[in-house]
Structures are given as C-alpha cells and as structure tokens.
Motif scaffolding. Structure first.
Motif, short mmCIF file in Angstrom:
data_model
loop_
_atom_site.label_atom_id
_atom_site.label_comp_id
_atom_site.label_asym_id
_atom_site.label_seq_id
_atom_site.Cartn_x
_atom_site.Cartn_y
_atom_site.Cartn_z
N ALA A 28 40.90 48.87 40.57
CA ALA A 28 40.62 47.67 39.77
C ALA A 28 40.42 46.45 40.67
O ALA A 28 39.48 45.67 40.49
N SER A 44 45.52 53.82 30.63
CA SER A 44 45.14 54.83 29.62
C SER A 44 46.36 55.49 28.98
O SER A 44 46.41 56.70 28.80
N ASP A 57 45.30 53.38 40.77
CA ASP A 57 44.59 52.74 39.67
C ASP A 57 44.39 51.25 39.94
O ASP A 57 43.30 50.70 39.72
N THR A 58 45.44 50.59 40.42
CA THR A 58 45.38 49.15 40.70
C THR A 58 44.44 48.86 41.87
O THR A 58 43.68 47.88 41.84
N THR A 74 45.19 49.32 31.13
CA THR A 74 44.52 49.84 32.32
C THR A 74 44.92 51.27 32.68
O THR A 74 44.15 51.98 33.33
N GLN A 86 45.78 43.43 29.71
CA GLN A 86 45.03 44.23 30.68
C GLN A 86 45.95 45.22 31.40
O GLN A 86 45.59 46.37 31.61
N LYS A 138 36.05 45.99 32.67
CA LYS A 138 36.78 44.91 32.02
C LYS A 138 37.57 44.04 32.99
O LYS A 138 37.58 42.81 32.87
N PHE A 139 38.23 44.66 33.97
CA PHE A 139 39.11 43.90 34.85
C PHE A 139 38.40 42.77 35.60
O PHE A 139 38.89 41.64 35.61
N LEU A 181 52.10 45.09 35.09
CA LEU A 181 51.77 46.49 35.34
C LEU A 181 53.03 47.27 35.71
O LEU A 181 53.23 48.41 35.25
N GLY A 236 37.99 50.37 31.79
CA GLY A 236 38.93 49.26 31.71
C GLY A 236 39.20 48.65 33.07
O GLY A 236 39.46 47.45 33.19
N ASN A 237 39.14 49.47 34.12
CA ASN A 237 39.35 48.97 35.49
C ASN A 237 38.10 48.31 36.05
O ASN A 237 38.12 47.17 36.51
N TYR A 253 49.19 39.88 36.21
CA TYR A 253 48.79 41.23 35.82
C TYR A 253 49.61 42.27 36.59
O TYR A 253 50.09 43.25 36.00
#
Length: 492
Positions: A267, A233, A263-264, A231, A227, A30-31, A51, A26-27, A47
């Motif tokens: 991404a 999970s 995580d960010t 992102t 998103q 998809k991102f 978040l 997803g990161n 986003y």
C-alpha cells in the motif's frame, strides 16, 4: 470419513497467498487517493496505528477459526461453537459476501487487464485529457468488451484453483506475488527519479498537522480508521480458508504480523508510485476512484517512455487484483467441497458457469441497465453490490469473528488463545481480551453506522432515516447471531 485437509507446502506459501488475498484494489487503488485526499503523511501515520490496534487482532481471529476447525466458514463455526449457539448462521452471510464481492471484482479486474493491453498496444498514447476520460467511458459503455475481459479473469482464476492448493493456488500466487513486489519496486524507483517528485515525497512522508486541521482532524482519523479496517480483507471469511490449510508449527500472531507488514508495504509503495508522479506533472493526487483510469494515463502520456511505464503499472495492478480473485475463488470452492462433498473439479465447473452469469449485472449496470439506480440517482448495480459487502458484511462479519473468539457465547477466549499460541513465534497477550471484547466491536460499529450516514446523508433526511433504520435492523440481526441461544431439548 472426511478426506484429509490439503495444506500449504511451505510457510512462505501461506504468507504470500494470504497477503495476495489482502493485497487488492483497496491497497493499490484506494489507499493512494485516500492519502491524497486526507493530507498525506499525517493520514498514513494514523492509518498505521489503527492497522495494528484494529486490523491485526481481527486477522488473527480469522486464521485461528480456520486452523482450529480445518474448515472454511461453511463449517468452521459449526465445529467450534458451543451447544445452542447461533454463530453458525453467519456461515451463510459469509458465503453470500464472497460471491457478491466477486460479482463486481471480476469486472474491475478485467478493467485492469484491459488497460494493461491498451497501454502496451499504444491505444492511449497521444490522447489529451478529455480523450483519456472518454476512453474509460467508452469501455464502460461496451458490454461486449467488459464481458470478454471478465470471462478471461474468471476462467484464468478458476483454472489456477482447479490445480489444487499446492500445485495451483500456492505455486502460481507465489510467483505472481514475487513479480508484483519486483514491479512495485521498479515503478517506485522510477517515480522518485522524476523531476519535481520531491514535493510529492514530502507530502507523502512528512506529516503536516496544520493541513490535517484544515481538512478536519475527525475526518482524517475516521478515513484512516476505515482504510486500516478494510485493507486486510477481513470480515468475510476469506482468510479463514487459508488458516485451515496451515500447519501448527508457528504461532498465528507472528504469521499475521508478517502478512500485515507485507500488505502495508505494498500500500505504501503504491502511494510512492502514484503521488510523486502526480506532483511531478502537476496533477492533484486526490482525484478519487478515477485516479487510476483517467488521471494516471494522462501522467504516463507526459512521461518519457510512458507507454512502457503505463504497461508495467497496469500489469502490477492486474497481479494485485488477480491474486485477490484467485484467493476468494478458493474460498468459494471450499464451500461446495465442505458443505456438499463435491470434488474440486465439479466445484470449479459449477462455480465458473455461475460466476460468469452473476457478474453480468454489474457489467450491464453501466450500459443496458444504466437506468437501474438502486441507491439513488447516479448509482449503479456495482455500487449496490459494493455497499452490501464493504458497508455491511465486512464490518459486521468482523464483529462476529471477534465476539466468537473472545466471548462466552462463542468459541471462547481460552480456546482461541490456545490455538493462536500453538507453535513457535510471537505469543498473543492474554490481557488483551477485554479490549477485543468491548473496544474493537465499538469502533467497528461506529465505522458501520458512519458508513451508512456518509452514503445517504446527501439524499435527503427521509432517505437517510429510512436507510439508518435498515442499518440498525441488520445490526440487530447480527446481535442475534452473537447473543441468541437455542433452547436445549430436555432429555427424558
């Protein structure tokens, strides 16, 4: 007497393993194409806001349930819910979600490892655009090749989990995550050094609100909100298990912020690798899911030293996907350990065999079973599995977690707040309760219903109406989990 719960040996281990679970396709898949599709920097700015206000509180809820109960979702709700509550029935939905996610995620992780091998061996070198597209089609048409790489992913990941929390999960995922962060930094620096990359950086980092209006402000906001929600999970209980291995020395708000930042960062860096490279070689960054396997190999073929950079990119992608597989497998093993009292070794052997068998329908759905189109023409078995998890269990599971932690029907806000604020670090604000009780569930339900509409709106009004009714019925079932109460038996 229950066996003492395993624990992480260090705070860094908890943060990196939890981030490894959150940092997945997803990161890094998809991102970047979502950012390309919805106008770059303006999308990213929105986003980041969502978040913080949507994803972070739900992540804290999952960790709190795990740490307070010292169990996975198989038993966590049973231990914390008040008498007469139905929340424990979500345990079964959570278990199903983790299994179904791995039905296709193991296959896609196998794709990443296969492309790592293919780029290193030069199999994609010199191919034109059509030949690169045909190569990916050829992979999907070969059940033998996909099965080999899927089995490799399953055996490798369960093998790591078999070593235990500290010696396997924590030790190896820590190394994997450090390598991932090093690779992503090297790849981003290289991408920024390409001729013509500056336009891509401008598109990615400088907001253009006029372009946002052209795309549609509502579309961009909804895309960013969706998103931000997916992102981390959250919603399936994957993070609950790591909370159950965590000491109470640090507050959960502070630890969750660190994981969200990591995580960010990954991404954003993934986008910084892909989007400037696309601009440098005249490729549209909104190519969708095919961006990784079709568009980017063409970019690497045009690059000086493209074979090396392609290998490093797919190695990075392999680490990102494998870290998630290992983390979710740990959650799956915990179900057997918590529910049945199995040893870790027995749980590994049974689930390894089970997972290989259950991953086969997704693989065969692209070839032998390609005639099976469960969600309409052009869809595959993988699309159905993804729909069950991404469009149903993750959003509705998140509602269950939030309501369990803040409503009087579940654990309750006082118990939740006490657990979250135990230990040193940032304290969770008490005044946020009503925001969590009303606003977050409402936003998630909008995402849930919009997901059904987007999936079926092109398939005709009858099909759309049928699936919207199904969606509402599923929603009603979740409402029963939350608000349903068993009748207490009167004592004589």
């Amino acid at each position: 007497m229950l066996k003492e719960r395993e624990k992480f040996s260090s705070r860094l281990g908890f943060i990196l393993v939890s981030a490894g679970c959150a940092i997945g396709l997803g990161n890094v898949w998809k991102f970047p194409y979502m950012a390309g599709k919805f106008g770059g920097a303006a999308f990213i700015l929105i986003y980041l806001v969502f978040l913080v206000i949507l994803g972070l509180p739900i992540l804290i809820c999952e960790f709190a349930v795990g740490r307070a109960s010292r169990r996975s979702t198989a038993k966590a709700f049973h231990m914390l819910e008040p008498e007469g509550s139905n929340f424990h029935k979500f345990s079964y939905m959570s278990m199903v979600s983790n299994y179904v996610l791995m039905f296709f995620y193991t296959m896609v992780s196998g794709w990443m490892m296969y492309y790592c091998y293919a780029t290193a061996s030069g199999r994609l070198a010199g191919k034109d655009t059509q030949a690169v597209a045909d190569y990916f089609s050829g992979l999907k048409a070969s059940p033998g090749t996909m099965t080999f790489w899927m089995v490799l992913v399953v055996v490798l990941s369960f093998g790591i989990c078999a070593l235990g929390v500290q010696k396997g999960l924590e030790k190896i995922v820590k190394v994997m995550m450090i390598c991932l962060l090093a690779l992503i930094t090297v790849l981003a620096v290289h991408s920024l050094s390409l001729d013509g990359a500056a336009e891509g950086v401008k598109f990615y980092l400088v907001p253009d609100f006029d372009a946002m209006k052209e795309i549609g402000i509502g579309n961009v906001i909804f895309g960013a909100m969706s998103q931000a929600f997916f992102t981390l999970s959250i919603g399936a209980g994957s993070m609950t298990i790591f909370g159950s291995y965590l000491e109470k020395k640090r507050s959960l708000a502070g630890e969750s912020i660190h994981i969200t930042i990591l995580d960010t960062f990954v991404a954003l860096m993934a986008g910084l690798i892909i989007i400037p490279a696309c601009f440098a070689f005249g490729v549209e960054p909104d190519a969708g899911p095919g961006l990784i396997f079709i568009t980017l190999p063409n970019v690497f073929n045009q690059m000086a030293g493209g074979r090396i950079w392609g290998f490093l990119f797919f190695l990075f992608m392999s680490f990102a996907s494998l870290s998630t597989v290992i983390a979710v497998f740990e959650n799956i093993l915990s179900y057997a350990i918590d529910l049945r009292g199995w040893s870790r070794r027995k749980a590994v052997v049974v689930n390894l065999i089970l997972m290989i068998g259950l991953s086969m329908p997704a693989i065969l759905g692209f070839n032998v079973l390609s005639g099976v189109q469960p969600l309409g023409a052009g869809t595959s078995i993988m699309d159905l599995e993804d729909f069950i998890v991404s469009n149903n269990i993750l959003p509705l599971g998140s509602v269950v977690y939030v309501m369990f932690c803040v409503s009087r029907y579940g654990w309750g806000f006082d118990g939740f707040l006490r657990e979250v604020n135990t230990g040193d670090g940032i304290q969770f604000p008490k005044g946020i309760r009503y925001y969590m009780l009303f606003v977050i569930p409402a936003v998630i339900l909008v995402i849930y219903l919009k997901g059904y509409y987007d999936m079926f709106c092109q398939k005709g009004p009858v099909t759309l109406a049928l699936w919207m009714v199904i969606g509402v019925l599923v929603l009603a079932l979740v409402g029963w989990f939350i608000f349903g109460r068993k009748k207490r038996t009167k004592k004589c």
